[in-house]
Write a protein that holds these residues in place. Sequence first.
Motif, PDB file in Angstrom:
ATOM      1  N   LEU A 126       1.004  -1.218   0.033  1.00 51.70           N
ATOM      2  CA  LEU A 126       0.013  -0.276   0.016  1.00 51.70           C
ATOM      3  C   LEU A 126       0.958   1.078   0.094  1.00 51.70           C
ATOM      4  CD1 LEU A 126      -2.819   1.299   0.268  1.00 51.70           C
ATOM      5  CD2 LEU A 126      -2.438   1.283   2.782  1.00 51.70           C
ATOM      6  N   HIS A 127       0.738   1.886  -1.119  1.00 50.82           N
ATOM      7  CA  HIS A 127       1.676   3.192  -1.020  1.00 50.82           C
ATOM      8  C   HIS A 127       0.863   4.336  -1.852  1.00 50.82           C
ATOM      9  CE1 HIS A 127       5.429   0.660  -0.802  1.00 50.82           C
ATOM     10  NE2 HIS A 127       4.777  -0.023  -1.271  1.00 50.82           N
ATOM     11  N   THR A 128       1.075   5.329  -1.069  1.00 57.98           N
ATOM     12  CA  THR A 128       0.539   6.854  -1.751  1.00 57.98           C
ATOM     13  C   THR A 128       1.793   7.487  -2.487  1.00 57.98           C
ATOM     14  OG1 THR A 128      -1.463   6.542  -0.529  1.00 57.98           O
ATOM     15  CG2 THR A 128      -0.673   8.777  -1.461  1.00 57.98           C
ATOM     16  N   ASN A 134      -1.632  11.886   3.221  1.00 57.31           N
ATOM     17  CA  ASN A 134      -2.329  12.513   4.284  1.00 57.31           C
ATOM     18  C   ASN A 134      -3.651  13.195   3.843  1.00 57.31           C
ATOM     19  OD1 ASN A 134      -0.607  12.024   6.432  1.00 57.31           O
ATOM     20  ND2 ASN A 134       0.691  13.423   5.541  1.00 57.31           N
ATOM     21  N   ARG A 135      -4.368  12.719   2.654  1.00 55.32           N
ATOM     22  CA  ARG A 135      -5.716  13.248   2.244  1.00 55.32           C
ATOM     23  C   ARG A 135      -6.571  12.131   2.288  1.00 55.32           C
ATOM     24  NH1 ARG A 135      -4.178  16.453  -3.521  1.00 55.32           N
ATOM     25  NH2 ARG A 135      -2.144  17.436  -2.835  1.00 55.32           N
ATOM     26  N   GLY A 136      -6.380  11.129   2.727  1.00 58.62           N
ATOM     27  CA  GLY A 136      -7.498  10.155   3.186  1.00 58.62           C
ATOM     28  C   GLY A 136      -7.369   9.068   2.120  1.00 58.62           C
ATOM     29  N   GLY A 138      -4.780   6.530   1.756  1.00 53.74           N
ATOM     30  CA  GLY A 138      -4.752   5.116   2.197  1.00 53.74           C
ATOM     31  C   GLY A 138      -6.170   4.923   2.897  1.00 53.74           C
ATOM     32  N   LYS A 139      -6.694   5.479   3.894  1.00 55.58           N
ATOM     33  CA  LYS A 139      -7.970   4.848   4.544  1.00 55.58           C
ATOM     34  C   LYS A 139      -8.894   4.637   3.423  1.00 55.58           C
ATOM     35  CE  LYS A 139     -11.978   6.635   6.998  1.00 55.58           C
ATOM     36  NZ  LYS A 139     -12.698   5.564   6.383  1.00 55.58           N
ATOM     37  N   ASN A 165       7.191   2.085  11.233  1.00 56.84           N
ATOM     38  CA  ASN A 165       6.403   2.706  10.085  1.00 56.84           C
ATOM     39  C   ASN A 165       5.151   3.498  10.897  1.00 56.84           C
ATOM     40  OD1 ASN A 165       4.810   3.296   7.970  1.00 56.84           O
ATOM     41  ND2 ASN A 165       5.416   1.656   6.985  1.00 56.84           N
ATOM     42  N   PRO A 166       5.292   4.687  10.820  1.00 55.00           N
ATOM     43  CA  PRO A 166       4.013   5.396  11.431  1.00 55.00           C
ATOM     44  C   PRO A 166       2.727   5.223  10.977  1.00 55.00           C
ATOM     45  CG  PRO A 166       5.407   7.027   9.687  1.00 55.00           C
ATOM     46  CD  PRO A 166       6.065   5.562   9.816  1.00 55.00           C
ATOM     47  N   ALA A 167       2.605   4.278   9.691  1.00 54.30           N
ATOM     48  CA  ALA A 167       1.363   3.645   8.991  1.00 54.30           C
ATOM     49  C   ALA A 167       0.613   2.831  10.025  1.00 54.30           C
ATOM     50  CB  ALA A 167       1.610   2.917   7.859  1.00 54.30           C
ATOM     51  N   TYR A 171      -3.453   2.055  10.376  1.00 54.07           N
ATOM     52  CA  TYR A 171      -3.889   0.952  10.356  1.00 54.07           C
ATOM     53  C   TYR A 171      -4.787   0.475  11.734  1.00 54.07           C
ATOM     54  CZ  TYR A 171      -0.710  -0.245   6.763  1.00 54.07           C
ATOM     55  OH  TYR A 171      -0.037  -0.005   5.497  1.00 54.07           O
ATOM     56  N   ARG A 173      -6.546   2.708  13.465  1.00 47.22           N
ATOM     57  CA  ARG A 173      -7.532   3.321  13.248  1.00 47.22           C
ATOM     58  C   ARG A 173      -8.706   2.477  12.422  1.00 47.22           C
ATOM     59  NH1 ARG A 173      -4.867   8.325  12.587  1.00 47.22           N
ATOM     60  NH2 ARG A 173      -5.085   8.112  10.256  1.00 47.22           N
TER      61      ARG A 173
HETATM   62  C1  LIG Z   1       1.067   4.482   4.514  1.00 50.64           C
HETATM   63  C2  LIG Z   1       0.640   5.372   3.377  1.00 50.64           C
HETATM   64  C3  LIG Z   1       0.092   4.381   2.128  1.00 50.64           C
HETATM   65  C4  LIG Z   1      -0.811   6.092   3.815  1.00 50.64           C
HETATM   66  O1  LIG Z   1      -1.228   6.807   2.570  1.00 50.64           O
HETATM   67  P1  LIG Z   1      -1.991   8.142   3.058  1.00 50.64           P
HETATM   68  O2  LIG Z   1      -2.704   8.346   1.572  1.00 50.64           O
HETATM   69  O3  LIG Z   1      -1.323   9.473   3.205  1.00 50.64           O
HETATM   70  O4  LIG Z   1      -3.082   7.459   3.893  1.00 50.64           O
HETATM   71  P2  LIG Z   1      -4.272   8.663   4.754  1.00 50.64           P
HETATM   72  O5  LIG Z   1      -4.197   9.974   4.334  1.00 50.64           O
HETATM   73  O6  LIG Z   1      -5.467   7.708   4.615  1.00 50.64           O
HETATM   74  O7  LIG Z   1      -3.563   8.236   6.278  1.00 50.64           O
HETATM   75  C5  LIG Z   1      -2.646   9.082   6.754  1.00 50.64           C
HETATM   76  C6  LIG Z   1      -1.893   8.199   7.916  1.00 50.64           C
HETATM   77  O8  LIG Z   1      -0.948   7.604   7.121  1.00 50.64           O
HETATM   78  C7  LIG Z   1       0.203   7.667   7.876  1.00 50.64           C
HETATM   79  N1  LIG Z   1       1.398   8.407   7.508  1.00 50.64           N
HETATM   80  C8  LIG Z   1       1.816   9.594   7.135  1.00 50.64           C
HETATM   81  N2  LIG Z   1       2.869   9.854   6.600  1.00 50.64           N
HETATM   82  C9  LIG Z   1       3.365   8.503   6.525  1.00 50.64           C
HETATM   83  C10 LIG Z   1       4.659   7.975   5.888  1.00 50.64           C
HETATM   84  N3  LIG Z   1       5.444   8.823   5.430  1.00 50.64           N
HETATM   85  N4  LIG Z   1       4.778   6.691   5.902  1.00 50.64           N
HETATM   86  C11 LIG Z   1       3.927   5.887   6.530  1.00 50.64           C
HETATM   87  N5  LIG Z   1       2.701   6.055   6.927  1.00 50.64           N
HETATM   88  C12 LIG Z   1       2.505   7.635   6.916  1.00 50.64           C
HETATM   89  C13 LIG Z   1      -0.028   8.191   9.305  1.00 50.64           C
HETATM   90  O9  LIG Z   1      -0.652   7.057   9.963  1.00 50.64           O
HETATM   91  C14 LIG Z   1      -1.238   9.072   8.830  1.00 50.64           C
HETATM   92  O10 LIG Z   1      -2.052   9.257   9.886  1.00 50.64           O
HETATM   93  P3  LIG Z   1      -1.732  10.007  11.503  1.00 50.64           P
HETATM   94  O11 LIG Z   1      -0.920  11.298  11.045  1.00 50.64           O
HETATM   95  O12 LIG Z   1      -3.018  10.414  11.895  1.00 50.64           O
HETATM   96  O13 LIG Z   1      -0.895   9.035  12.087  1.00 50.64           O
HETATM   97  C15 LIG Z   1       1.622   6.388   2.672  1.00 50.64           C
HETATM   98  O14 LIG Z   1       2.208   7.240   3.970  1.00 50.64           O
HETATM   99  C16 LIG Z   1       2.978   5.667   2.138  1.00 50.64           C
HETATM  100  O15 LIG Z   1       2.792   5.341   1.103  1.00 50.64           O
HETATM  101  N6  LIG Z   1       3.856   5.481   3.156  1.00 50.64           N
HETATM  102  C17 LIG Z   1       5.038   4.925   2.439  1.00 50.64           C
HETATM  103  C18 LIG Z   1       4.747   3.525   2.103  1.00 50.64           C
HETATM  104  C19 LIG Z   1       4.637   2.627   3.331  1.00 50.64           C
HETATM  105  O16 LIG Z   1       5.028   2.859   4.437  1.00 50.64           O
HETATM  106  N7  LIG Z   1       3.296   1.743   3.132  1.00 50.64           N
HETATM  107  C20 LIG Z   1       2.871   0.964   4.280  1.00 50.64           C
HETATM  108  C21 LIG Z   1       3.850  -0.270   4.213  1.00 50.64           C
HETATM  109  S1  LIG Z   1       2.857  -1.607   5.272  1.00 50.64           S
END
Ligand SMILES: CC(C)(COP(=O)(O)OP(=O)(O)OC[C@H]1O[C@@H](n2cnc3c(N)ncnc32)[C@H](O)[C@@H]1OP(=O)(O)O)[C@@H](O)C(=O)NCCC(=O)NCCS
Length: 204
Positions: A126-128, A134-136, A138-139, A165-167, A171, A173
């Motif tokens: 899962l990667h954004t 942080n725009r929702g 991943g959720k 991993n801050p993710a 997860y 939530r």
């Molecule tokens: C994890 C990830 C997919 C979330 O995508 P997103 O579109 O930003 O997701 P959302 O906006 O729905 O959620 C934001 C949450 O993502 C997490 N997040 C933010 N920046 C992040 C980062 N650089 N790496 C991992 N998780 C992160 C935090 O939990 C954040 O919520 P919080 O600030 O309240 O704790 C994205 O941060 C990412 O691609 N990270 C790098 C790759 C990774 O770590 N993937 C997961 C491997 S298991």
Amino acid sequence: MTQITFRHARHDETGRIAEIMFGDPPQEAVRVCESVERARRLCYMQVKTPELGLGWDRTLFAVLDGDPVTVLQAGTQLGFAVTPRLIWQSIRILGPLRALRSLPYISAQRRVNAPAPEGSYHIAELHTHPDFRNRGLGKAALDHAEVEARKEGCSTMSLVTTVINPARHLYERQGFRVVETRTDEVYERMTGIPGRNLMVKELA
Ligand SMILES: CC(C)(COP(=O)(O)OP(=O)(O)OC[C@H]1O[C@@H](n2cnc3c(N)ncnc32)[C@H](O)[C@@H]1OP(=O)(O)O)[C@@H](O)C(=O)NCCC(=O)NCCS
């Protein structure tokens, strides 16, 4: 108003998948490859090598206002095979000595990956894209995966993530809980990360 939709990736979108997943390569790849650029090349190569299962046929995009910005790879039968082509390409990118030094990482990585529950719907990737985090998205991708998991009759969802991993917050939530933590000295020495968590969500 922004709108998130989902669609399968196409054959000609492998470059975009690699960019979203590994344009900003993960810490452990950078440490093992000893440079950001080599880590990026190695990870891109893996996405572009068809038999490794990281490519377009496994990929669902979350699309924001027409642009694919999130990659989701999930399902009940996902695996990653170490093939002769992967070994050869890795030697080309890393050089023979660095490739040799990276070998203990492959087995250490296996040791820290706790197995998912039988028949679980497993989130393998899962990667954004960094510009759209942080725009929702991943959720939204996890919500989408849950709908698919239920359609397939799975009683659990699972994923593995590093303990740093801050993710994890995202997860938790979404209802995932850490059920097993595996640490490993070799993995920590080579990546700077103590280990990985297996997280599971029970689907009622
Ligand atoms: C994890 C990830 C997919 C979330 O995508 P997103 O579109 O930003 O997701 P959302 O906006 O729905 O959620 C934001 C949450 O993502 C997490 N997040 C933010 N920046 C992040 C980062 N650089 N790496 C991992 N998780 C992160 C935090 O939990 C954040 O919520 P919080 O600030 O309240 O704790 C994205 O941060 C990412 O691609 N990270 C790098 C790759 C990774 O770590 N993937 C997961 C491997 S298991």
